[in-house]
Scaffold this active site. Structure first.
Site, PDB file in Angstrom:
ATOM      1  CB  CYS A  73      -0.881  -0.020   1.250  1.00 10.78           C
ATOM      2  SG  CYS A  73      -1.824   1.487   1.480  1.00 10.78           S
ATOM      3  CB  CYS A  76       2.043   3.995   5.729  1.00 12.58           C
ATOM      4  SG  CYS A  76       0.537   4.431   6.584  1.00 12.58           S
ATOM      5  CB  CYS A 151      -6.595   1.624   7.080  1.00 10.14           C
ATOM      6  SG  CYS A 151      -5.645   3.160   7.064  1.00 10.14           S
ATOM      7  CD  GLN A 256      -6.477  21.310   9.684  1.00  9.25           C
ATOM      8  OE1 GLN A 256      -5.603  20.509   9.343  1.00  9.25           O
ATOM      9  NE2 GLN A 256      -6.437  22.587   9.333  1.00  9.25           N
ATOM     10  CG  PHE A 283      -5.950  30.897   3.433  1.00  8.10           C
ATOM     11  CD1 PHE A 283      -6.138  30.726   2.071  1.00  8.10           C
ATOM     12  CD2 PHE A 283      -5.010  31.821   3.869  1.00  8.10           C
ATOM     13  CE1 PHE A 283      -5.402  31.475   1.155  1.00  8.10           C
ATOM     14  CE2 PHE A 283      -4.281  32.579   2.967  1.00  8.10           C
ATOM     15  CZ  PHE A 283      -4.458  32.401   1.608  1.00  8.10           C
ATOM     16  CG  ASP A 303     -11.776  29.359   2.682  1.00 11.73           C
ATOM     17  OD1 ASP A 303     -10.905  28.822   3.398  1.00 11.73           O
ATOM     18  OD2 ASP A 303     -12.141  28.889   1.579  1.00 11.73           O
ATOM     19  CG  ASP A 351      -4.793  26.306   8.017  1.00 13.38           C
ATOM     20  OD1 ASP A 351      -3.796  25.752   7.503  1.00 13.38           O
ATOM     21  OD2 ASP A 351      -5.783  25.679   8.439  1.00 13.38           O
ATOM     22  CB  CYS A 377      -0.587  20.554   5.260  1.00 14.44           C
ATOM     23  SG  CYS A 377      -1.090  21.190   3.648  1.00 14.44           S
TER      24      CYS A 377
HETATM   25  C1  LIG Z   1      -5.635  23.959   4.771  1.00 13.19           C
HETATM   26  S1  LIG Z   1      -7.286  24.481   4.478  1.00 13.19           S
HETATM   27  C2  LIG Z   1      -7.614  25.258   6.028  1.00 13.19           C
HETATM   28  C3  LIG Z   1      -9.050  25.472   6.353  1.00 13.19           C
HETATM   29  C4  LIG Z   1      -9.356  25.785   7.807  1.00 13.19           C
HETATM   30  N1  LIG Z   1      -8.436  26.724   8.389  1.00 13.19           N
HETATM   31  C5  LIG Z   1      -9.415  24.521   8.635  1.00 13.19           C
HETATM   32  O1  LIG Z   1      -8.506  24.290   9.437  1.00 13.19           O
HETATM   33  O2  LIG Z   1     -10.361  23.740   8.494  1.00 13.19           O
HETATM   34  C6  LIG Z   1      -7.026  25.739   3.346  1.00 13.19           C
HETATM   35  C7  LIG Z   1      -8.220  26.585   2.996  1.00 13.19           C
HETATM   36  O3  LIG Z   1      -7.799  27.504   1.983  1.00 13.19           O
HETATM   37  C8  LIG Z   1      -8.889  27.754   1.149  1.00 13.19           C
HETATM   38  N2  LIG Z   1      -8.359  28.336  -0.095  1.00 13.19           N
HETATM   39  C9  LIG Z   1      -7.734  27.716  -1.112  1.00 13.19           C
HETATM   40  N3  LIG Z   1      -7.370  28.608  -2.055  1.00 13.19           N
HETATM   41  C10 LIG Z   1      -7.788  29.830  -1.602  1.00 13.19           C
HETATM   42  C11 LIG Z   1      -7.708  31.141  -2.114  1.00 13.19           C
HETATM   43  N4  LIG Z   1      -7.136  31.381  -3.277  1.00 13.19           N
HETATM   44  N5  LIG Z   1      -8.237  32.139  -1.394  1.00 13.19           N
HETATM   45  C12 LIG Z   1      -8.837  31.910  -0.208  1.00 13.19           C
HETATM   46  N6  LIG Z   1      -8.945  30.685   0.326  1.00 13.19           N
HETATM   47  C13 LIG Z   1      -8.422  29.653  -0.354  1.00 13.19           C
HETATM   48  C14 LIG Z   1      -9.583  26.425   1.001  1.00 13.19           C
HETATM   49  O4  LIG Z   1     -10.931  26.620   0.620  1.00 13.19           O
HETATM   50  C15 LIG Z   1      -9.408  25.848   2.403  1.00 13.19           C
HETATM   51  O5  LIG Z   1     -10.534  26.130   3.185  1.00 13.19           O
END
Ligand SMILES: C[S@@+](CC[C@H](N)C(=O)[O-])C[C@H]1O[C@@H](n2cnc3c(N)ncnc32)[C@H](O)[C@@H]1O
Length: 419
Positions: A73, A76, A151, A256, A283, A303, A351, A377
């Site tokens: 797989c 991992c 898993c 997450q 975000f 967002d 984020d 991430c």
């Molecule tokens: C890593 S996620 C984090 C979401 C949230 N902070 C959480 O922890 O659940 C990244 C976020 O960025 C948003 N995103 C992606 N591209 C974007 C953009 N160009 N402008 C604004 N938001 C964006 C996605 O919709 C997503 O919700």
């Protein structure tokens, strides 16, 4: 075609993808998956890739992998590594990526995540021999599907549903060109499954297919089954909890991967932004962090994904005891919140997705906000965005890796910037 060479190799290091690295004569670096630093191995070498044949001298840190599908797989890559050195490697990797951008800071020990805690999985479905439905993950560096029965990364509730999910997947395979993926999320009301990858040219899933999918969803006791965002079945509205608030995620929403990791990251952010009367959550998704920040101060949340913002607003309307959250749909790559718009905000959290949020980081740099929490991430783009904040006068006081992607080479980071 020539047969690959069988080589006796010393593994000296680990590459960014978690593969063991050996240096051959002439300085050629060979990547050998599933090996560890300090090991001597026999591998079939082709180009710069080696396939492990035998571990001749195992590392003392080698452990028995938890999954019966380990090796085959592709999910991992580091299950064979004892937790101490494994977490240390992730911490060192974050330090290295920051140093590459010229950033030296305190990198704290990585926060571990337990096996059996992952609440989101993407399971692929294909037809096997005799028409049998196979459900599983892709093999390492291949499109081949490895059927999984267990898993150890996933929540027990998801793992227990594998047989029923195989039945759910079957109707989506009616068209030979379909390659469905079941995006499975464990929520407070049960499993929420969004299906993608179904051939649409011939009108998508047939009427009969829809009926069979809904029946399988009922038999599997799913909360909801959707296809490309369209509901095929709903017994209960899926709900996730962010601090005191309950939010109903739209199909395919970002969440997450591990609830405990989200909580740990939120605690770090809340602690760093303590005392702020008005924070910005950039975000923000559906408000995983915004709702926690709103326990003590007003929040401006943004967002680009409109359904997520709408879910956040509905959650905020039903939550009690929180300070006001003002949410907006906005593309923060093209139109980051400007320093002018951020006036009156005394703390920010950002984020972004894997690509990072450089334009937004630069605006934060121009603002007079004293504290910024960055969550990512992708430590590489985090380091790049951190560089922009530091050039604008911030210090990166500390970084905490969070091992949200257990036994993979990925790592989440939380950084606190102050000035
Ligand atoms: C890593 S996620 C984090 C979401 C949230 N902070 C959480 O922890 O659940 C990244 C976020 O960025 C948003 N995103 C992606 N591209 C974007 C953009 N160009 N402008 C604004 N938001 C964006 C996605 O919709 C997503 O919700």
């Amino acid at each position: 075609m020539t047969a690959p060479d069988l080589e006796d190799l010393e593994i000296t290091d680990l590459g960014a993808q978690g593969d063991g690295l050996a240096i051959m004569q002439g300085g050629v670096r060979i990547h050998v998956p599933l090996t560890l630093p300090g090991e001597r191995v026999l591998a079939q070498v082709e180009g710069d890739r080696g396939q492990l044949v035998e571990v001749l001298r195992p590392s003392p840190d080698r452990q028995t992998p938890a999954s019966p599908h380990y090796g085959e797989c592709g999910g991992c890559s580091l299950q064979h590594w004892a937790s101490g050195p494994y977490l240390q490697w992730k911490t060192d990797r974050v330090r290295h990526l920051l140093a590459r951008e010229g950033i030296e800071t305190e990198v704290r020990p990585a926060i571990p995540c337990r096996p059996g805690s992952r609440r989101r999985l993407g399971l692929h479905a294909r037809r096997g021999q005799n028409g049998r439905v196979l459900l599983g993950f892709k093999a390492r560096r291949s499109w081949r599907l490895v059927e999984v029965e267990r898993c150890p990364v996933a929540l027990r509730q998801i793992e227990a549903a594998f047989p029923a999910l195989r039945e759910v997947a079957a109707p989506f395979l009616e068209h030979p060109k379909s390659a469905p993926t079941l995006h499975v999320t464990w929520t407070e009301t049960g499993l929420d499954v969004e299906v993608t990858g179904v051939e649409r040219k011939s009108g998508g899933l047939s009427r009969d297919g829809r009926v069979r999918a809904a029946a399988a969803a009922a038999a599997a006791d799913l909360a909801r089954l959707t296809l490309g965002g369209e509901a095929l079945y709903q017994a209960r509205e899926p709900v996730v909890r962010f601090g005191q608030a309950l939010v109903a995620p739209p199909p395919g929403a970002f969440l997450q991967a591990v609830e405990a990791a989200e909580t740990a990251m939120a605690e770090l952010a809340v602690q760093a932004l303590k005392g702020c009367g008005r924070t910005a959550d950039l975000f923000c998704g559906m408000g995983a962090f915004a709702f926690r920040l709103a326990e003590t101060g007003q929040v401006l949340a943004a967002d680009s994904w409109a359904p997520g913002i709408a879910a956040l607003e509905r959650g905020a309307a039903h939550a009690s005891g929180l300070k006001p959250i003002r949410a907006m749909t906005r593309d923060l790559f093209r139109e980051p919140l400007s320093a002018f718009e951020l006036k009156g905000v005394d703390g920010a959290l950002f984020d972004p997705p894997r690509a990072g949020g450089l334009a937004q980081a630069m605006e934060l740099g121009k603002s007079d906000i004293p504290t910024v929490v960055g969550i990512s991430c992708n430590p590489s783009t985090f380091a790049r965005d951190a560089r922009a904040l530091i050039e604008a006068g911030f210090r990166l006081d500390e970084v905490t890796p969070v091992d949200q992607f257990l036994w993979s080479a990925h790592v989440e980071v939380v950084g606190v910037f102050r000035r």
